[in-house]
Every structure is written in structure tokens, then in C-alpha cells.
Design a protein around this motif. Structure first.
Motif, short mmCIF file in Angstrom:
data_model
loop_
_atom_site.label_atom_id
_atom_site.label_comp_id
_atom_site.label_asym_id
_atom_site.label_seq_id
_atom_site.Cartn_x
_atom_site.Cartn_y
_atom_site.Cartn_z
N LEU A 142 17.78 -1.79 -8.11
CA LEU A 142 16.64 -1.66 -7.20
C LEU A 142 16.64 -2.79 -6.17
O LEU A 142 16.32 -2.57 -5.00
N LEU A 143 17.02 -4.00 -6.59
CA LEU A 143 17.16 -5.09 -5.62
C LEU A 143 18.26 -4.79 -4.63
O LEU A 143 18.13 -5.07 -3.43
N TRP A 144 19.37 -4.21 -5.10
CA TRP A 144 20.47 -3.82 -4.20
C TRP A 144 19.99 -2.82 -3.15
O TRP A 144 20.35 -2.94 -1.98
N THR A 145 19.17 -1.85 -3.57
CA THR A 145 18.68 -0.86 -2.60
C THR A 145 17.82 -1.51 -1.53
O THR A 145 17.61 -0.91 -0.47
N GLY A 161 11.44 -2.99 6.77
CA GLY A 161 10.29 -2.56 5.98
C GLY A 161 10.67 -2.26 4.54
O GLY A 161 9.94 -2.62 3.61
N THR A 162 11.80 -1.62 4.36
CA THR A 162 12.27 -1.29 3.02
C THR A 162 12.62 -2.55 2.23
O THR A 162 12.38 -2.62 1.03
N ARG A 163 13.15 -3.54 2.90
CA ARG A 163 13.55 -4.78 2.23
C ARG A 163 12.37 -5.47 1.53
O ARG A 163 12.55 -6.14 0.53
N ARG A 164 11.17 -5.30 2.06
CA ARG A 164 10.00 -5.99 1.49
C ARG A 164 9.47 -5.32 0.23
O ARG A 164 8.71 -5.91 -0.51
N GLY A 165 9.84 -4.08 0.00
CA GLY A 165 9.30 -3.34 -1.13
C GLY A 165 9.77 -3.86 -2.47
O GLY A 165 10.80 -4.50 -2.59
N ARG A 166 8.99 -3.57 -3.48
CA ARG A 166 9.32 -3.93 -4.86
C ARG A 166 9.09 -2.71 -5.74
O ARG A 166 8.03 -2.57 -6.36
N PRO A 167 10.07 -1.81 -5.81
CA PRO A 167 9.89 -0.66 -6.71
C PRO A 167 9.76 -1.13 -8.15
O PRO A 167 10.29 -2.17 -8.53
N GLN A 168 9.04 -0.35 -8.94
CA GLN A 168 8.79 -0.72 -10.33
C GLN A 168 9.28 0.37 -11.28
O GLN A 168 9.10 1.56 -11.01
#
Length: 109
Positions: A20-23, A53-60
Motif C-alpha cells: 500500500l505504501l508502494w502504491t 493527491g494519491t501520495r497523501r492517502g493512507r489506505p487501511q
């Protein structure tokens, strides 16, 4: 067998967290825990370029299920919620146990 499931599950979770960090452009494929050499090469070949914008996200990870299909193979399913993209999705992992422990040999969404 319970110890094997636990070890495979720990590998799957570590992989998904790093994946997820890679994405998000925050982790190099070479630093993704539990990834096999083939998976790392495939991710390098994708040449992922996430938007700012995507870079700032933190999927869980909302759920992780690991099942062994044999003493040396298994599958894991991770449900992920991504509030930045407003999406929920499932990652499917193939796992194999080698001499150094469990590793992810394939990932698909």
C-alpha cells in the motif's frame, strides 16, 4: 499448523502494508517485506507514478484472512479501504513457504 497460519498471516500483513505504501510512491519494490523476487521485479516493471493527491492517502487494511492450502502454500485476502480514492477493494495474495519462511509469490486486485 496454527503456527504456520500465524507466520503466513504475518508475512501477508507486512506485505500488504508495504504494498500500500508502494502504491502511494512511498516504498520501493525492493523494500516490500515478504515479496518474492518475481513479485519485486513485476512491481519495478510497472513504473508506478502516483499523483500528488494519491501520495497523501493512507489506505487501511480492514480485514485479512489467510488460509493454507498445503504445508508450503497458501492464499491471503486483504480488504482495504481508501478514503482518498473513496474506494474499497480486495487484494488477493498467493503465499509459498521456502527455506527462509513465507513469501508472497503473486498479488492481484
Amino acid at each position: 499448523m496454527a503456527g504456520d497460519v500465524r507466520a503466513a498471516s504475518m508475512t501477508a500483513r507486512a506485505f500488504v502494508e508495504d504494498y500500500l505504501l508502494w502504491t502511494r510512491g512511498q516504498r520501493a519494490p525492493s523494500r516490500i517485506a515478504g515479496a518474492s523476487g518475481d513479485v519485486r521485479r513485476e512491481l519495478v516493471a510497472l513504473r508506478l507514478r502516483p499523483s500528488r493527491g494519491t501520495r497523501r492517502g493512507r489506505p487501511q487494511i480492514t480485514e485479512l484472512r489467510t488460509d493454507l492450502t498445503s504445508p508450503t502454500a497458501g492464499r491471503a485476502t486483504a480488504r482495504v479501504i481508501d478514503r482518498v480514492l473513496g474506494a474499497q477493494y480486495t487484494l488477493r495474495l498467493d503465499l509459498a513457504r521456502g527455506t527462509d519462511g513465507w513469501e508472497v509469490t503473486d498479488v492481484s486486485a
